[in-house]
Design an enzyme around this catalytic site. Structure first.
Site, PDB file in Angstrom:
ATOM      1  N   TYR A 197     -43.626 -62.715 -12.137  1.00 27.03           N
ATOM      2  CA  TYR A 197     -44.687 -63.309 -11.319  1.00 27.03           C
ATOM      3  C   TYR A 197     -44.148 -64.557 -10.629  1.00 27.03           C
ATOM      4  CZ  TYR A 197     -47.665 -60.307 -14.158  1.00 27.03           C
ATOM      5  OH  TYR A 197     -48.233 -59.235 -14.794  1.00 27.03           O
ATOM      6  N   HIS A 253     -50.841 -64.307  -9.375  1.00 26.60           N
ATOM      7  CA  HIS A 253     -50.945 -64.856 -10.730  1.00 26.60           C
ATOM      8  C   HIS A 253     -51.242 -66.345 -10.711  1.00 26.60           C
ATOM      9  CE1 HIS A 253     -50.407 -64.329 -15.080  1.00 26.60           C
ATOM     10  NE2 HIS A 253     -50.326 -63.038 -14.818  1.00 26.60           N
TER      11      HIS A 253
END
Length: 443
Positions: A197, A253
């Site tokens: 992420y 995220h």
């Protein structure tokens, strides 16, 4: 007069007593009560306990509710992998004492009474314990009814559950290669990430905080500028290689500043994302109004929602398109169905969070809801190793990008407790990402 005539006619058919017909017999003597009309005998909760295991590395917690009916029990997922030991304590110490002797059929009452029993509204530890209890009670109800849980939720709205899976690589070309391989397996929806992420791990650059000895030895580094520039290039490479038919997803995220996220999402419009997930952290929910006014890209949100009231206003304001709740974080099937029903009124679809740190019981709970609700959107795919399948009998299955459940009463998943005990859980929970100077980044 009409009323009197009707009454007289009825008496004429049944006789003066209203019980016999012209032949002099009582028609009720031949009535056979169907099985469904006889009802079920009350069943009480005998015990509630936690089963902890980690066959794939992530801590998994399952709640087992045993009943006063011999052989009847239910399973639910209570996995909070980062604080698993605390959840086990909450289940074995508090939940068991609270539940013993209560009626297994009263799920709605059980959910609400458990939710407020600690006075302060539940955080992630108690919510996961509550989720495990709730799913286990639905499992029991399905077994008592002789039906899969999705039948109790309204029956199937689709034959199986379309899923997305994850493509990765350290370059756009490597990700495109992975997407092509996944398409060959039958998937129509694929989430693309370059590195971890925020492109964590996609660069070998050493940040200054590491050289200064700041932070932990395993802390990760994220170059925000590099990440923001890389995502449009990633989408461009995958579209050119894999075409327009494949649906592409991406997860920010919550790792960049709100305005940076808005600008990046606007740049992705030309690539027609299926959705972009979690653009803002829970602390920055006020930015959703501006995001919605700035772009037409569909948005998924809600993975970190904890209290059942957090999603109400964003859904009513239609700030996002897919509700991304972690079902064991919000309290189980009972609140998940309410979230889904609320979303239907606002054209918001479901996209339950289904990572590897959800047990097969939890994935089955997702799937039963997915099968039943009209406003289903997409589901995260599952992959169970041999160890997990040896512990959990009846895991949901994947074929050609679709998830299916067992057509058996309840949630359809059982557990081998002796096998589960072979893989004890741990207390390791570090997942820290930092900027170049060592400032921590909120996921």
């Amino acid at each position: 007069m009409l009323g009197a005539g009707s009454a007289a006619g009825l008496l004429g058919v049944l006789g003066a007593s209203g019980r016999t017909n012209a032949a002099g017999t009582d028609p009720r003597e031949h009535y056979v009560q169907p099985a469904y009309a006889k009802g079920l005998a009350p069943v009480k909760i005998k015990s509630v306990k936690a089963i902890a295991t980690a066959p794939q590395g992530s801590n998994l917690i399952v709640v087992k509710v045993e009943t006063t009916e011999p052989g009847l029990y239910g399973l639910g997922c209570a996995t909070f992998t980062q604080r698993a030991v605390a959840v086990v304590t909450a289940i074995d110490t508090y939940l068991n004492e609270f539940c013993v002797g209560k009626d297994v059929d009263n799920i709605e009452d059980m959910w609400h009474s458990t939710y407020v029993s600690s006075y302060w509204r539940n955080g992630p530890v108690l919510n996961n314990a509550l989720s495990g209890l709730d799913e286990a009670l639905w499992d029991i109800k399905g077994k008592r009814a002789g039906m899969p849980v999705y039948q109790l939720l309204g029956g199937k709205a689709r034959f199986a559950i379309p899923c997305y899976t994850h493509a990765n690589g350290n370059t756009p070309e490597a990700v495109a290669d992975d997407v092509q391989r996944i398409m060959d397996r039958g998937f129509k929806y694929i989430r693309i990430q370059q590195g971890g992420y925020g492109a964590v791990g996609a660069t070998e650059q050493k940040p200054d905080f590491k050289a200064a000895g700041f932070g932990g030895a395993t802390d990760n580094y994220m170059n925000e500028r590099a990440y923001l520039k890389s995502v449009p290039k990633l989408f461009d490479a995958v579209r050119k290689r894999c075409g327009e038919d494949i649906e592409l997803l991406h997860d920010i995220h919550e790792r960049v500043q709100p305005m940076d996220a808005i600008n990046m999402i606007k740049a992705l419009e030309q690539y027609r994302p299926f959705f972009i997930e979690d653009p803002f952290s829970p602390e920055n929910m006020g930015w959703f109004k501006q995001l919605r006014q700035s772009t037409t890209v569909p948005i998924a949100m809600g993975e970190l929602f904890n209290n059942v009231n957090e999603f109400r206003d964003p859904m009513a304001n239609q700030w996002f398109d897919y509700i991304r709740c972690h079902v064991s974080q919000i309290g189980g099937i009972t609140p998940a169905m309410k979230v889904a029903r609320l979303g239907e009124w606002f054209n918001i679809k479901t996209a339950w969070h289904g990572p590897g740190d959800v047990s097969p019981v939890g994935h089955a709970a997702h799937a039963h809801v997915d099968l039943a609700v009209w406003n289903f959107g997409i589901q995260e795919a599952v992959s169970f190793n041999d160890k997990t399948q040896a512990i959990f009998k009846g895991c949901p299955t994947m074929k050609d990008g679709y998830m299916s459940v067992n057509e058996v009463p309840g949630l359809g998943v059982d557990i081998d407790e002796k096998e589960a005990a072979k893989y004890p859980i741990t207390t390791k929970s570090n997942w820290q990402v930092r900027k170049f100077d060592g400032t921590s980044i909120r996921p």
